[in-house]
Design a protein around this motif. Structure first.
Motif, PDB file in Angstrom:
ATOM      1  N   LEU A   1      13.998  12.406   4.273  1.00 26.85           N
ATOM      2  CA  LEU A   1      13.799  12.509   5.717  1.00 26.85           C
ATOM      3  C   LEU A   1      13.860  11.162   6.434  1.00 26.85           C
ATOM      4  N   ALA A   2      13.947  10.084   5.674  1.00 26.50           N
ATOM      5  CA  ALA A   2      14.068   8.773   6.319  1.00 26.50           C
ATOM      6  C   ALA A   2      15.351   8.701   7.145  1.00 26.50           C
TER       7      ALA A   2
ATOM      8  N   VAL B   1       0.864  -1.175   0.000  1.00 29.35           N
ATOM      9  CA  VAL B   1       0.000   0.000   0.000  1.00 29.35           C
ATOM     10  C   VAL B   1       0.903   1.228   0.000  1.00 29.35           C
ATOM     11  N   LEU B   2       0.889   1.982  -1.088  1.00 33.59           N
ATOM     12  CA  LEU B   2       1.805   3.109  -1.278  1.00 33.59           C
ATOM     13  C   LEU B   2       1.067   4.423  -1.062  1.00 33.59           C
ATOM     14  N   TYR B   3       1.657   5.287  -0.263  1.00 31.75           N
ATOM     15  CA  TYR B   3       1.008   6.562   0.030  1.00 31.75           C
ATOM     16  C   TYR B   3       2.065   7.584   0.453  1.00 31.75           C
ATOM     17  N   LEU B   4       1.636   8.857   0.507  1.00 27.93           N
ATOM     18  CA  LEU B   4       2.470   9.938   1.040  1.00 27.93           C
ATOM     19  C   LEU B   4       1.772  10.559   2.245  1.00 27.93           C
ATOM     20  N   PRO B   5       2.541  11.012   3.239  1.00 23.36           N
ATOM     21  CA  PRO B   5       1.942  11.629   4.432  1.00 23.36           C
ATOM     22  C   PRO B   5       1.209  12.924   4.088  1.00 23.36           C
ATOM     23  N   MET B   6       0.447  13.411   5.046  1.00 24.98           N
ATOM     24  CA  MET B   6      -0.258  14.684   4.868  1.00 24.98           C
ATOM     25  C   MET B   6       0.720  15.797   4.479  1.00 24.98           C
ATOM     26  N   HIS B   7       0.309  16.595   3.489  1.00 22.06           N
ATOM     27  CA  HIS B   7       1.052  17.762   2.998  1.00 22.06           C
ATOM     28  C   HIS B   7       2.320  17.382   2.220  1.00 22.06           C
TER      29      HIS B   7
ATOM     30  N   THR C   1       5.984   4.306   2.181  1.00 21.25           N
ATOM     31  CA  THR C   1       5.815   5.750   2.065  1.00 21.25           C
ATOM     32  C   THR C   1       7.145   6.444   1.799  1.00 21.25           C
ATOM     33  N   TYR C   2       7.050   7.698   1.394  1.00 17.87           N
ATOM     34  CA  TYR C   2       8.221   8.466   0.946  1.00 17.87           C
ATOM     35  C   TYR C   2       8.222   9.804   1.670  1.00 17.87           C
ATOM     36  N   PHE C   3       9.238  10.018   2.523  1.00 22.28           N
ATOM     37  CA  PHE C   3       9.361  11.279   3.263  1.00 22.28           C
ATOM     38  C   PHE C   3      10.349  12.199   2.525  1.00 22.28           C
ATOM     39  N   THR C   4       9.840  13.224   1.864  1.00 25.39           N
ATOM     40  CA  THR C   4      10.705  14.199   1.205  1.00 25.39           C
ATOM     41  C   THR C   4      10.772  15.498   2.006  1.00 25.39           C
ATOM     42  N   VAL C   5       9.624  16.099   2.257  1.00 26.88           N
ATOM     43  CA  VAL C   5       9.577  17.317   3.076  1.00 26.88           C
ATOM     44  C   VAL C   5       8.642  17.172   4.278  1.00 26.88           C
ATOM     45  N   GLU C   6       7.858  16.117   4.298  1.00 29.02           N
ATOM     46  CA  GLU C   6       6.932  15.847   5.395  1.00 29.02           C
ATOM     47  C   GLU C   6       7.090  14.394   5.847  1.00 29.02           C
ATOM     48  N   PRO C   7       6.807  14.092   7.127  1.00 30.18           N
ATOM     49  CA  PRO C   7       6.413  14.995   8.205  1.00 30.18           C
ATOM     50  C   PRO C   7       7.565  15.931   8.590  1.00 30.18           C
ATOM     51  N   ASN C   8       7.213  16.965   9.315  1.00 29.89           N
ATOM     52  CA  ASN C   8       8.237  17.844   9.864  1.00 29.89           C
ATOM     53  C   ASN C   8       9.207  17.007  10.688  1.00 29.89           C
TER      54      ASN C   8
ATOM     55  N   GLU D   1      -0.782  11.227  -2.830  1.00 36.86           N
ATOM     56  CA  GLU D   1      -0.236  12.222  -1.918  1.00 36.86           C
ATOM     57  C   GLU D   1      -1.180  12.577  -0.778  1.00 36.86           C
ATOM     58  N   SER D   2      -0.581  13.128   0.289  1.00 37.22           N
ATOM     59  CA  SER D   2      -1.297  13.790   1.383  1.00 37.22           C
ATOM     60  C   SER D   2      -2.424  12.951   1.968  1.00 37.22           C
ATOM     61  N   LEU D   3      -2.082  11.752   2.447  1.00 36.95           N
ATOM     62  CA  LEU D   3      -3.096  10.844   2.986  1.00 36.95           C
ATOM     63  C   LEU D   3      -3.104  10.870   4.512  1.00 36.95           C
ATOM     64  N   PRO D   4      -4.274  11.069   5.143  1.00 37.62           N
ATOM     65  CA  PRO D   4      -4.360  10.998   6.605  1.00 37.62           C
ATOM     66  C   PRO D   4      -4.053   9.579   7.086  1.00 37.62           C
ATOM     67  N   VAL D   5      -3.340   9.462   8.190  1.00 37.10           N
ATOM     68  CA  VAL D   5      -2.937   8.163   8.720  1.00 37.10           C
ATOM     69  C   VAL D   5      -4.134   7.251   8.958  1.00 37.10           C
TER      70      VAL D   5
END
Length: 299
Positions: free
Chosen positions: A272-273, A184-190, A237-244, A216-220
């Motif tokens: 960000l990983a 299941v592939l997704y990106l975090p919020m924002h 998932t892929y952390f590029t700029v989010e989460p902070n 993109e931008s999926l709520p947990v």
């Protein structure tokens, strides 16, 4: 047109071409290679045609031409020499330069021509690893140094997305041949940087696994349903700029507490990983330094 950067500084030329600003100044003074416009405060500025010429000159120098000889050619002759070189060699660096020119000039025809030339000699996978990944990394640096605008990044990213989607469409109707886990592939919020996760979707499908791409931008909390539907789930998932960075630990803790079950895992990659403390990883939560590392693990 306000979003299009048509006036470039000498630092912009350095960042885009790899030629030091000091060298560019010498070439201007000694060979009249470029003709900058000077502001009232005597600062050099350049247009996109200057960038195109400099990128072509860089290619010729990388293939043995001397700047003293190149300076005697006009722009048309330089372009002809570049074309001769690129038809004789397989040059990934030239392709990256051509894609950068396409980005700076908003020239999608140049993008498609360059891509088709690459695809005549390479597989899509080779194009992505050898050309698109270096290009994406360089674009990230150019954006950070304010050499390019968001409009440039969005333009080139959209064209790359098109190619990933076309190649994914060719294989995604094939039934899965491997059933030990569902990805299941997704990106975090924002988080909106989709290219990496889109390409991973292509690779996972190519390997015969079932892949659910959520974008993109999926709520947990939206992930909870998948552990109820599938026996074994690998969230990717892929952390590029989010989460902070300050919120990564709490983000992971939330997923561990509310999403993961005994038969599910969370795999994280992206810039960000590296911020994740290795002490927080285990058999259920793993970090990866690159797309290639993930594919090697799956294969």
């Amino acid at each position: 047109m306000n979003n299009i950067k048509t006036v470039l500084s000498i630092k912009d030329l350095e960042n885009l071409s790899g030629i030091k600003a000091h060298t560019i100044r010498i070439w201007e003074k000694r060979y009249n290679l470029l003709e900058p416009v000077r502001t009232d405060t005597n600062i050099r500025t350049y247009d996109v045609s200057s960038l195109t010429k400099l990128l072509n000159v860089t290619l010729l120098i990388n293939h043995g031409y001397k700047i003293s000889k190149i300076s005697k050619y006009n722009s048309e002759q330089i372009s002809h020499l570049v074309k001769d070189i690129t038809t004789k060699i397989n040059s990934n660096s030239h392709a990256v330069s051509a894609f950068k020119r396409s980005m700076m000039e908003f020239d999608q025809s140049l993008f498609f021509r360059t891509y088709d030339e690459l695809l005549a000699e390479k597989t899509f996978r080779e194009v992505f690893y050898q050309v698109f990944i270096p290009l994406i990394e360089e674009i990230g640096l150019l954006w950070q140094t304010n050499t390019i605008l968001p409009a440039h990044e969005h333009f080139i990213s959209y064209l790359i997305k098109q190619k990933i989607l076309v190649n994914t469409a060719l294989i995604q109707t094939n039934p899965p041949t491997k059933t030990d886990t569902v990805f299941v592939l997704y990106l975090p919020m924002h988080e909106i940087h989709e290219l990496g996760i889109m390409y991973l979707n292509y690779e996972i499908l190519s390997l015969g696994y079932q892949s659910v791409f959520l974008g993109e931008s999926l709520p947990v909390e939206n992930l909870k349903e998948f552990t109820q539907i599938f026996d074994d789930v690998t969230f990717l998932t892929y952390f590029t700029v989010e989460p902070n960075p300050d919120e990564i630990d709490s983000y992971i803790s939330n997923i561990r507490k509310n999403i993961l079950t005994n038969n599910s895992k969370l795999w994280i990659t992206g810039r960000l990983a590296a911020k994740i403390d290795p002490k927080n990883t285990d058999h259920q939560l793993r970090t990866f330094s690159s797309i290639a590392e993930i594919i090697n693990e799956i294969s």
